[in-house]
Motif scaffolding. Structure first.
Motif, PDB file in Angstrom:
ATOM      1  N   ARG A 134      32.230  35.145  38.126  1.00  0.00           N
ATOM      2  CA  ARG A 134      32.291  36.510  38.662  1.00  0.00           C
ATOM      3  C   ARG A 134      33.373  37.349  38.007  1.00  0.00           C
ATOM      4  O   ARG A 134      33.399  38.557  38.157  1.00  0.00           O
ATOM      5  CB  ARG A 134      32.565  36.461  40.175  1.00  0.00           C
ATOM      6  N   LYS A 135      34.307  36.671  37.304  1.00  0.00           N
ATOM      7  CA  LYS A 135      35.478  37.338  36.724  1.00  0.00           C
ATOM      8  C   LYS A 135      36.254  38.061  37.816  1.00  0.00           C
ATOM      9  O   LYS A 135      36.733  39.181  37.659  1.00  0.00           O
ATOM     10  CB  LYS A 135      35.063  38.320  35.625  1.00  0.00           C
ATOM     11  N   SER A 136      36.391  37.377  38.950  1.00  0.00           N
ATOM     12  CA  SER A 136      37.047  37.967  40.114  1.00  0.00           C
ATOM     13  C   SER A 136      37.411  36.871  41.099  1.00  0.00           C
ATOM     14  O   SER A 136      36.754  35.838  41.168  1.00  0.00           O
ATOM     15  CB  SER A 136      36.101  38.974  40.788  1.00  0.00           C
ATOM     16  N   THR A 137      38.479  37.115  41.865  1.00  0.00           N
ATOM     17  CA  THR A 137      38.833  36.219  42.967  1.00  0.00           C
ATOM     18  C   THR A 137      38.698  36.925  44.312  1.00  0.00           C
ATOM     19  O   THR A 137      39.203  36.444  45.328  1.00  0.00           O
ATOM     20  CB  THR A 137      40.279  35.700  42.814  1.00  0.00           C
ATOM     21  N   VAL A 138      38.017  38.081  44.327  1.00  0.00           N
ATOM     22  CA  VAL A 138      37.792  38.808  45.574  1.00  0.00           C
ATOM     23  C   VAL A 138      36.983  37.934  46.532  1.00  0.00           C
ATOM     24  O   VAL A 138      35.956  37.370  46.158  1.00  0.00           O
ATOM     25  CB  VAL A 138      37.056  40.125  45.306  1.00  0.00           C
ATOM     26  N   GLY A 139      37.474  37.808  47.750  1.00  0.00           N
ATOM     27  CA  GLY A 139      36.831  36.961  48.746  1.00  0.00           C
ATOM     28  C   GLY A 139      37.462  35.585  48.852  1.00  0.00           C
ATOM     29  O   GLY A 139      37.164  34.832  49.777  1.00  0.00           O
ATOM     30  N   TRP A 140      38.333  35.256  47.914  1.00  0.00           N
ATOM     31  CA  TRP A 140      39.033  33.969  47.896  1.00  0.00           C
ATOM     32  C   TRP A 140      40.510  34.260  48.102  1.00  0.00           C
ATOM     33  O   TRP A 140      41.152  34.899  47.280  1.00  0.00           O
ATOM     34  CB  TRP A 140      38.787  33.271  46.555  1.00  0.00           C
ATOM     35  N   VAL A 174      46.214  30.504  40.918  1.00  0.00           N
ATOM     36  CA  VAL A 174      47.261  31.519  40.747  1.00  0.00           C
ATOM     37  C   VAL A 174      47.084  32.223  39.410  1.00  0.00           C
ATOM     38  O   VAL A 174      47.197  33.460  39.313  1.00  0.00           O
ATOM     39  CB  VAL A 174      48.660  30.872  40.851  1.00  0.00           C
ATOM     40  N   PHE A 175      46.776  31.465  38.364  1.00  0.00           N
ATOM     41  CA  PHE A 175      46.571  32.040  37.040  1.00  0.00           C
ATOM     42  C   PHE A 175      45.352  32.959  37.043  1.00  0.00           C
ATOM     43  O   PHE A 175      45.382  34.058  36.461  1.00  0.00           O
ATOM     44  CB  PHE A 175      46.391  30.923  36.017  1.00  0.00           C
ATOM     45  N   GLN A 176      44.277  32.518  37.705  1.00  0.00           N
ATOM     46  CA  GLN A 176      43.081  33.358  37.781  1.00  0.00           C
ATOM     47  C   GLN A 176      43.374  34.660  38.515  1.00  0.00           C
ATOM     48  O   GLN A 176      42.954  35.743  38.078  1.00  0.00           O
ATOM     49  CB  GLN A 176      41.950  32.613  38.497  1.00  0.00           C
ATOM     50  N   HIS A 177      44.068  34.562  39.627  1.00  0.00           N
ATOM     51  CA  HIS A 177      44.272  35.733  40.487  1.00  0.00           C
ATOM     52  C   HIS A 177      45.239  36.740  39.886  1.00  0.00           C
ATOM     53  O   HIS A 177      44.972  37.948  39.890  1.00  0.00           O
ATOM     54  CB  HIS A 177      44.774  35.286  41.859  1.00  0.00           C
ATOM     55  N   TYR A 178      46.373  36.256  39.383  1.00  0.00           N
ATOM     56  CA  TYR A 178      47.439  37.160  38.957  1.00  0.00           C
ATOM     57  C   TYR A 178      47.394  37.519  37.479  1.00  0.00           C
ATOM     58  O   TYR A 178      48.054  38.485  37.067  1.00  0.00           O
ATOM     59  CB  TYR A 178      48.802  36.552  39.288  1.00  0.00           C
ATOM     60  N   PHE A 179      46.633  36.775  36.688  1.00  0.00           N
ATOM     61  CA  PHE A 179      46.620  37.043  35.252  1.00  0.00           C
ATOM     62  C   PHE A 179      45.224  37.371  34.716  1.00  0.00           C
ATOM     63  O   PHE A 179      45.036  38.395  34.050  1.00  0.00           O
ATOM     64  CB  PHE A 179      47.207  35.845  34.485  1.00  0.00           C
ATOM     65  N   LEU A 180      44.230  36.531  34.999  1.00  0.00           N
ATOM     66  CA  LEU A 180      42.918  36.726  34.403  1.00  0.00           C
ATOM     67  C   LEU A 180      42.136  37.877  35.032  1.00  0.00           C
ATOM     68  O   LEU A 180      41.532  38.692  34.325  1.00  0.00           O
ATOM     69  CB  LEU A 180      42.105  35.430  34.503  1.00  0.00           C
ATOM     70  N   TYR A 181      42.141  37.945  36.381  1.00  0.00           N
ATOM     71  CA  TYR A 181      41.265  38.892  37.065  1.00  0.00           C
ATOM     72  C   TYR A 181      42.020  39.857  37.955  1.00  0.00           C
ATOM     73  O   TYR A 181      41.428  40.445  38.877  1.00  0.00           O
ATOM     74  CB  TYR A 181      40.225  38.125  37.898  1.00  0.00           C
ATOM     75  N   TYR A 182      43.287  40.059  37.684  1.00  0.00           N
ATOM     76  CA  TYR A 182      44.109  40.867  38.580  1.00  0.00           C
ATOM     77  C   TYR A 182      43.621  42.310  38.653  1.00  0.00           C
ATOM     78  O   TYR A 182      43.527  42.889  39.736  1.00  0.00           O
ATOM     79  CB  TYR A 182      45.565  40.837  38.126  1.00  0.00           C
ATOM     80  N   GLU A 183      43.302  42.905  37.512  1.00  0.00           N
ATOM     81  CA  GLU A 183      42.865  44.296  37.497  1.00  0.00           C
ATOM     82  C   GLU A 183      41.545  44.469  38.237  1.00  0.00           C
ATOM     83  O   GLU A 183      41.357  45.426  38.985  1.00  0.00           O
ATOM     84  CB  GLU A 183      42.735  44.780  36.050  1.00  0.00           C
ATOM     85  N   ALA A 184      40.614  43.539  38.031  1.00  0.00           N
ATOM     86  CA  ALA A 184      39.318  43.634  38.708  1.00  0.00           C
ATOM     87  C   ALA A 184      39.476  43.481  40.213  1.00  0.00           C
ATOM     88  O   ALA A 184      38.779  44.135  40.998  1.00  0.00           O
ATOM     89  CB  ALA A 184      38.366  42.573  38.173  1.00  0.00           C
ATOM     90  N   ASP A 185      40.409  42.628  40.626  1.00  0.00           N
ATOM     91  CA  ASP A 185      40.571  42.354  42.052  1.00  0.00           C
ATOM     92  C   ASP A 185      41.205  43.518  42.801  1.00  0.00           C
ATOM     93  O   ASP A 185      41.140  43.576  44.035  1.00  0.00           O
ATOM     94  CB  ASP A 185      41.417  41.091  42.255  1.00  0.00           C
ATOM     95  N   LYS A 186      41.852  44.437  42.082  1.00  0.00           N
ATOM     96  CA  LYS A 186      42.471  45.571  42.745  1.00  0.00           C
ATOM     97  C   LYS A 186      41.433  46.579  43.237  1.00  0.00           C
ATOM     98  O   LYS A 186      41.723  47.435  44.060  1.00  0.00           O
ATOM     99  CB  LYS A 186      43.451  46.273  41.797  1.00  0.00           C
TER     100      LYS A 186
END
Length: 277
Positions: free
Chosen positions: A177-183, A236-248
């Motif tokens: 999904r390239k996102s951690t939204v919902g997690w 943590v790496f996924q949320h704060y580095f890889l997909y942070y912009e998308a999750d905002k």
């Protein structure tokens, strides 16, 4: 029964244990609250939930048996030495009970909130079913000879295997999904703190007893902590580095999930340029 050589280390052991219990217990609530706030479980992998429930149920069987059963404790001392302390603390049992209840409640939320077309995969269902069948077969084998320590250690191994694989579906979903939204990242940060405290607790007991048998005698607890720490760092790496912009970007959970399933680039575009209401 073995006893502590240092009262100070005994106090530190209890503090670390109950700290791990507290943060690990609290770690279940950010996901529950996130689901409630969004009225959606989109982004939370259902295979993870099923495997997690199997894992915590197996761990509860192990912890309760070792902590409460005199027969299992006697067999433990026969195997590892009469001077060795039982490797399960009261906080381990309390945590397992709480974990089973909260994981079950999170599964209940799946039936109450928006799912966005998500479902348990056949692979996830087969893995969970296979774990319980393995436990049943081992029960049949252990019953005639009374090998109860061996049996509960099988459940410890089951929970260790579940820990090793339960995060994979969620990590893969986040990647796809390239996102951690919902997690919930709150769940991960608390889980990471508990894993570190758990390792330190085992180290304190080892130092006091001048022995590493508590590590080899409770490989499940050690593996649980190490595996959880490894996956927590990945999340943590996924949320704060890889997909942070998308999750905002705040989105409609169900629509975003379906869009990402069909066309990730289109979903990304729609998130970046949302339509006016």
């Amino acid at each position: 029964m073995a006893s502590w050589h240092s009262s100070a280390l005994a106090v530190i052991y209890q503090i670390l244990g109950w700290f791990a219990f507290t943060v690990w217990s609290i770690s279940f609530y950010p996901q529950v609250l996130l689901n409630f706030r969004r009225k959606s479980v989109v982004g939370l992998n259902f295979d993870f939930l099923l495997l997690n429930f199997t894992k915590h149920s197996s761990y509860l069987i192990y912890n309760a048996a070792v902590f409460f059963s005199p027969v299992v404790q006697r067999q433990y001392h026969d195997k590892y030495g009469a001077d060795e302390m039982i490797p399960v603390a009261p906080n381990d049992v309390a945590f397992s009970i709480h974990a089973v209840l909260l994981t079950g409640f999170t599964i209940l939320q799946v039936f109450l909130y928006e799912r966005g077309g998500q479902r348990v995969s056949k692979a996830g269902a087969l893995v969970s079913l296979g774990a319980w069948l393995a436990g049943l077969i081992c029960l049949i084998v252990a019953f005639p000879s009374g090998r109860w320590l061996w049996l509960v250690q099988v459940f410890n191994i089951i929970q260790l295997v579940m820990t090793a694989i339960k995060y994979i579906p969620q990590a893969w979903m986040n990647f796809r999904r390239k996102s951690t939204v919902g997690w919930s990242i709150g769940n991960i940060l608390l889980d990471l703190s508990g894993g570190i405290a758990n390792i330190l607790q085992m180290a304190v007991q080892s130092i006091d007893q001048h022995s590493t048998e508590n590590f080899s005698g409770n490989v499940g607890k050690l593996g649980l902590s190490l595996e959880s720490i490894a996956f927590d760092i990945l999340f943590v790496f996924q949320h704060y580095f890889l997909y942070y912009e998308a999750d905002k970007v705040e989105e409609n959970p169900a629509n975003t999930y379906e869009a990402l399933e069909n066309d990730p680039e289109q979903a990304k575009t729609s998130e970046e340029h949302p339509k006016n209401p």
